[in-house]
Design an enzyme around this catalytic site. Structure first.
Site, PDB file in Angstrom:
ATOM      1  N   GLU A   1       1.016  -0.974  -0.048  1.00 23.46           N
ATOM      2  CA  GLU A   1      -0.036   0.225   0.092  1.00 23.46           C
ATOM      3  C   GLU A   1       0.930   1.150   0.195  1.00 23.46           C
ATOM      4  O   GLU A   1       1.497   1.577   0.973  1.00 23.46           O
ATOM      5  CB  GLU A   1      -0.977  -0.030   1.136  1.00 23.46           C
ATOM      6  CG  GLU A   1      -1.628   1.263   1.395  1.00 23.46           C
ATOM      7  CD  GLU A   1      -2.459   1.787   0.223  1.00 23.46           C
ATOM      8  OE1 GLU A   1      -3.441   0.992  -0.196  1.00 23.46           O
ATOM      9  OE2 GLU A   1      -2.120   2.793  -0.378  1.00 23.46           O
TER      10      GLU A   1
ATOM     11  N   GLY B   1     -19.478   6.195   0.928  1.00 24.45           N
ATOM     12  CA  GLY B   1     -20.555   6.179   1.796  1.00 24.45           C
ATOM     13  C   GLY B   1     -21.189   5.038   2.362  1.00 24.45           C
ATOM     14  O   GLY B   1     -21.733   4.520   3.324  1.00 24.45           O
TER      15      GLY B   1
ATOM     16  N   ALA C   1       4.195   0.271  -5.401  1.00 17.95           N
ATOM     17  CA  ALA C   1       4.385  -0.480  -6.498  1.00 17.95           C
ATOM     18  C   ALA C   1       5.111   0.336  -7.644  1.00 17.95           C
ATOM     19  O   ALA C   1       4.249   1.353  -7.937  1.00 17.95           O
ATOM     20  CB  ALA C   1       3.410  -1.568  -6.908  1.00 17.95           C
TER      21      ALA C   1
ATOM     22  N   ARG D   1     -26.065   8.808 -12.691  1.00 17.02           N
ATOM     23  CA  ARG D   1     -25.257   9.769 -12.444  1.00 17.02           C
ATOM     24  C   ARG D   1     -24.660  10.622 -13.641  1.00 17.02           C
ATOM     25  O   ARG D   1     -24.540  11.723 -13.338  1.00 17.02           O
ATOM     26  CB  ARG D   1     -24.006   9.018 -11.665  1.00 17.02           C
ATOM     27  CG  ARG D   1     -24.378   8.343 -10.379  1.00 17.02           C
ATOM     28  CD  ARG D   1     -23.355   7.769  -9.744  1.00 17.02           C
ATOM     29  NE  ARG D   1     -23.710   7.558  -8.315  1.00 17.02           N
ATOM     30  CZ  ARG D   1     -22.821   6.828  -7.428  1.00 17.02           C
ATOM     31  NH1 ARG D   1     -21.640   6.611  -7.757  1.00 17.02           N
ATOM     32  NH2 ARG D   1     -23.278   6.553  -6.328  1.00 17.02           N
TER      33      ARG D   1
ATOM     34  N   GLU E   1     -11.531  -0.870  -8.975  1.00 19.01           N
ATOM     35  CA  GLU E   1     -11.668   0.043  -9.871  1.00 19.01           C
ATOM     36  C   GLU E   1     -10.463   0.013 -10.742  1.00 19.01           C
ATOM     37  O   GLU E   1     -10.742   0.683 -11.884  1.00 19.01           O
ATOM     38  CB  GLU E   1     -11.652   1.506  -8.975  1.00 19.01           C
ATOM     39  CG  GLU E   1     -12.287   2.580  -9.858  1.00 19.01           C
ATOM     40  CD  GLU E   1     -12.397   3.861  -9.213  1.00 19.01           C
ATOM     41  OE1 GLU E   1     -12.286   3.983  -7.855  1.00 19.01           O
ATOM     42  OE2 GLU E   1     -12.416   4.889  -9.650  1.00 19.01           O
TER      43      GLU E   1
HETATM   44  P1  ADP Z   1     -10.929  -0.471  -5.079  1.00 19.90           P
HETATM   45  O1  ADP Z   1     -12.040   0.336  -4.826  1.00 19.90           O
HETATM   46  O2  ADP Z   1     -10.435  -0.998  -6.276  1.00 19.90           O
HETATM   47  O3  ADP Z   1     -10.444  -1.410  -3.817  1.00 19.90           O
HETATM   48  P2  ADP Z   1      -9.473   1.738  -3.705  1.00 19.90           P
HETATM   49  O4  ADP Z   1      -9.204   3.083  -4.053  1.00 19.90           O
HETATM   50  O5  ADP Z   1     -10.436   1.232  -2.581  1.00 19.90           O
HETATM   51  O6  ADP Z   1      -9.651   0.857  -4.887  1.00 19.90           O
HETATM   52  O7  ADP Z   1      -8.027   1.247  -3.153  1.00 19.90           O
HETATM   53  C1  ADP Z   1      -6.862   1.165  -3.940  1.00 19.90           C
HETATM   54  C2  ADP Z   1      -5.435   1.160  -3.085  1.00 19.90           C
HETATM   55  O8  ADP Z   1      -4.383   1.138  -3.928  1.00 19.90           O
HETATM   56  C3  ADP Z   1      -5.343   2.490  -2.550  1.00 19.90           C
HETATM   57  O9  ADP Z   1      -5.304   2.345  -1.046  1.00 19.90           O
HETATM   58  C4  ADP Z   1      -4.327   3.345  -3.096  1.00 19.90           C
HETATM   59  O10 ADP Z   1      -3.440   4.059  -2.072  1.00 19.90           O
HETATM   60  C5  ADP Z   1      -3.488   2.035  -3.442  1.00 19.90           C
HETATM   61  N1  ADP Z   1      -2.514   2.190  -4.556  1.00 19.90           N
HETATM   62  C6  ADP Z   1      -2.619   2.978  -5.765  1.00 19.90           C
HETATM   63  N2  ADP Z   1      -1.369   2.636  -6.427  1.00 19.90           N
HETATM   64  C7  ADP Z   1      -0.640   1.809  -5.581  1.00 19.90           C
HETATM   65  C8  ADP Z   1       0.658   1.555  -5.953  1.00 19.90           C
HETATM   66  N3  ADP Z   1       1.487   1.942  -6.898  1.00 19.90           N
HETATM   67  N4  ADP Z   1       1.237   0.928  -4.865  1.00 19.90           N
HETATM   68  C9  ADP Z   1       0.785   0.371  -3.857  1.00 19.90           C
HETATM   69  N5  ADP Z   1      -0.556   0.961  -3.427  1.00 19.90           N
HETATM   70  C10 ADP Z   1      -1.278   1.636  -4.353  1.00 19.90           C
END
Ligand code: ADP
Length: 479
Positions: A61, A74, A183, A308, A439
């Site tokens: 993360e 929400g 990453a 939306r 997403e």
């Molecule tokens: P989803 O709803 O698809 O689970 P989220 O927005 O809830 O997506 O979660 C995506 C997570 O991935 C976020 O916490 C974001 O900070 C993390 N993230 C995005 N890019 C990277 C990266 N390059 N390396 C590690 N974590 C990442």
């Protein structure tokens, strides 16, 4: 075979000369079964499911905290649930959800992905209960949801509840969550081989994770202005995101997973479909039926219970690109109310005249608008804009109201996956060892995602990714 590749990779690092040796001393290599990139809803669902199937899992993360967009959502989650819906006279089933979802996205969603999603959606109640979620026990139509099949925990910040239980479950199963770890690249064996790891950066420097399967769950690209303008040139930096509505904070939705995937020939789909919702803080309910939108003349202009994208187009067509959202004392308010009142984004008035004064609209016009709307709400028919869901009249002071304008909320497009959540390359072939969920993926929601379908889809596909990634691990152990 993979062992030798990993060994070769390690050896080639060791064979580097003096300067490189100093650099390499900081470079760490960590091996595991499954690496999940992103600690949001999709990433946790994937990690837990893989760990339940006995895989050793590490989540990377990039932020100091976990949760992503999921934690600030929400919390509305759509799934057919006849036990709750039938007593309320609502007919529902995976088939009904399937048909509605394809139509809501103008038939641009992949029917196979939509079918898998809607077939598995009813499992979400029991799945989340098994992790410790307590559902509120009411079914509602989420904002832009187009049908009453929304569920939540009843808390004002329901997104927190999901991440709390997911994080607890992951920890109990021994999943290692590494925050502050970004990453930066996916490791693939040539242009057509398997993915075997991830290059990342943390506070100590570079670190390489070698794994039998990698799951990309990095969320969307709403906050990557360059990427979103490439696909929708209207969405310049003047638009903020719902995760960072003031533009002063940070947003993590920068499309990293999509870009890392494209660097190893992954295909993308639906990138032009970018969702906006009113999120400036004036709207204090997140379900359909308890509020009305009026423009700077005090007149309605849109079906508040519509899609939306239609609501976004409606608001953007008004003078100043904004509207007022009005509810009253009877509605169920979300987390925006208290901070909104304090910050002056939400106003309170005891009469329509008082409200009109703050809004600087003709009191007579506003009164007529509300009276006309209440007639429609009483007969549950809206000849002006076709609204069909009304949960109340707007007639019990105090009134709560505030300004809304559109923020970039969700990106429907992303990595192209198949029903097993395997990522496909530019030739339509599976990239071995690479899965994606949430997403970051495209092709599920089509042109327009129904409100409440995101949390459900990230959960369903996250679980599928976790299961299949773990399957790959046990298959390679049998080799
Ligand atoms: P989803 O709803 O698809 O689970 P989220 O927005 O809830 O997506 O979660 C995506 C997570 O991935 C976020 O916490 C974001 O900070 C993390 N993230 C995005 N890019 C990277 C990266 N390059 N390396 C590690 N974590 C990442």
């Amino acid at each position: 075979m993979k062992f030798f590749r990993a060994l070769g990779f390690g050896l080639s690092l060791c064979m580097l000369g003096g300067f490189a040796f100093a650099q390499q001393a900081q470079e760490r290599i960590i091996s595991t079964d499954v690496v999940v990139i992103g600690a949001g809803g999709a990433g946790y669902n994937a990690a837990i499911t893989a760990a339940q199937a006995k895989a050793k899992v590490i989540i990377l993360e990039k932020m100091p905290v976990v949760g992503g967009a999921t934690i600030i959502s929400g919390g509305s989650m759509n799934f057919p649930d006849p036990k709750l819906q039938e007593p309320a006279g609502i007919k529902d089933s995976p088939e009904i959800m399937y048909k509605q979802m394809l139509a809501a996205g103008d038939y641009r969603g992949d029917p196979e992905l939509v079918k898998v999603f809607t077939d598995h959606a009813p499992e979400l109640r029991a799945w989340y209960e098994s992790l410790g979620i307590q559902w509120a026990g009411r079914v509602f139509e989420p904002f832009g949801g187009l049908y009453p099949r929304g569920h939540n925990t009843g808390a004002v910040n329901a997104g927190h509840d999901y991440i709390r239980v997911l994080n607890d479950a992951a920890k109990k199963l021994g999943v290692e969550v590494r925050t502050n770890t970004r990453a930066v690249a996916l490791l693939r064996d040539g242009d057509h081989g398997s993915v075997y790891g991830v290059k990342a950066e943390d506070k100590e420097g570079k670190v390489t994770f070698l794994a039998k399967a990698v799951i990309v769950a990095t969320g969307g690209f709403a906050d990557n202005v360059e990427l979103r303008m490439k696909h929708d040139p209207r969405l310049d930096a003047s638009f903020h995101t719902t995760a960072n509505p003031t533009g002063k904070g940070v947003d993590f939705a920068t499309g990293d997973g999509i870009l890392m995937g494209q660097n190893i020939r992954a295909d993308v789909v639906g990138m032009d479909y970018i969702q906006m919702i009113p999120w400036a803080g004036g709207r204090v309910t997140d379900y359909v039926g308890a509020d009305i939108y009026v423009n700077s003349d005090g007149k309605r202009f849109v079906n508040e219970g519509g899609r939306r994208d239609r609501i976004a187009d409606g608001i953007l067509a008004q003078k100043g690109h904004f509207c007022w959202v009005i509810t009253d004392d009877q509605s169920v308010k979300g987390s925006q109310l208290e901070p909104g009142l304090k910050a002056g984004r939400v106003h309170k008035a005891n009469t329509i005249e008082e409200m009109a004064k703050v809004m600087e609209v003709e009191p007579k016009v506003l009164k007529e608008t509300i009276e006309r709307y209440n007639k429609f709400a009483a007969s549950k028919q809206d000849p002006d804009f076709g609204k069909t869901t009304f949960t109340q009249l707007i007639n019990k002071p105090p009134y709560y109201f505030g300004i809304e304008h559109e923020n970039v909320h969700f990106t429907e497009g992303g990595l192209r996956i198949n029903v097993n959540t395997e990522v496909l390359d530019l030739d339509g072939k599976v990239i071995p060892g690479l899965f994606a969920a949430g997403e970051v993926t495209g092709g599920i929601h089509g042109t327009n995602r129904a409100g409440g379908n995101s949390l459900a889809a990230i959960s369903v596909f996250g679980r599928i990714a976790g299961k299949n990634a773990a399957g790959l691990v046990s298959a390679s152990a049998d080799e």
